[in-house]
Design an enzyme around this catalytic site. Structure first.
Site, PDB file in Angstrom:
ATOM      1  N   CYS A  52      18.818  31.257  21.097  1.00 51.04           N
ATOM      2  CA  CYS A  52      18.211  31.889  19.921  1.00 51.04           C
ATOM      3  C   CYS A  52      19.266  32.107  18.824  1.00 51.04           C
ATOM      4  O   CYS A  52      20.153  32.948  18.971  1.00 51.04           O
ATOM      5  CB  CYS A  52      17.586  33.213  20.342  1.00 51.04           C
ATOM      6  SG  CYS A  52      16.970  34.216  18.985  1.00 51.04           S
ATOM      7  N   CYS A  55      19.459  35.639  17.389  1.00 57.04           N
ATOM      8  CA  CYS A  55      20.056  36.540  18.387  1.00 57.04           C
ATOM      9  C   CYS A  55      21.578  36.466  18.315  1.00 57.04           C
ATOM     10  O   CYS A  55      22.270  37.488  18.372  1.00 57.04           O
ATOM     11  CB  CYS A  55      19.585  36.177  19.794  1.00 57.04           C
ATOM     12  SG  CYS A  55      17.806  36.336  20.066  1.00 57.04           S
TER      13      CYS A  55
END
Length: 96
Positions: A52, A55
């Site tokens: 991600c 993230c």
């Protein structure tokens, strides 16, 4: 005496013993369960995935927040792919 009190405070900071003040610690689902039994210090949990992009972009901000908050907040991160059962229990619906 001051050093001893610092060591004692750090030892009591985390129920699982894995977390330290001022640091974002990667924890497992079972360690999270253990940490959640202690409500004396707030716990901020970042559920993330290694794939991600957003993230990954949050990592420096999480680290800065951990340094700034010190002993006032326990900062943890948990990999949603490695801890799929816990992610389901927490009703994580998507990332980021």
């Amino acid at each position: 005496q001051r050093l001893a009190s610092v060591f004692i405070a750090e030892a009591n900071f985390s129920k699982s013993g894995r977390m330290s003040p001022g640091v974002v610690t990667k924890i497992t689902g079972s360690e999270l369960d253990e940490e959640l039994t202690d409500s004396s210090t707030p716990l901020l949990l970042d559920v993330y995935a290694t794939w991600c992009g957003p993230c990954k972009m949050m990592e420096p901000q999480m680290a800065a927040a951990a340094r700034s908050l010190g002993q006032r907040v326990r900062m943890a991160k948990m990999d949603s792919d490695e801890e799929a059962d816990m992610s389901t229990r927490l009703k994580v619906g998507g990332l980021p």
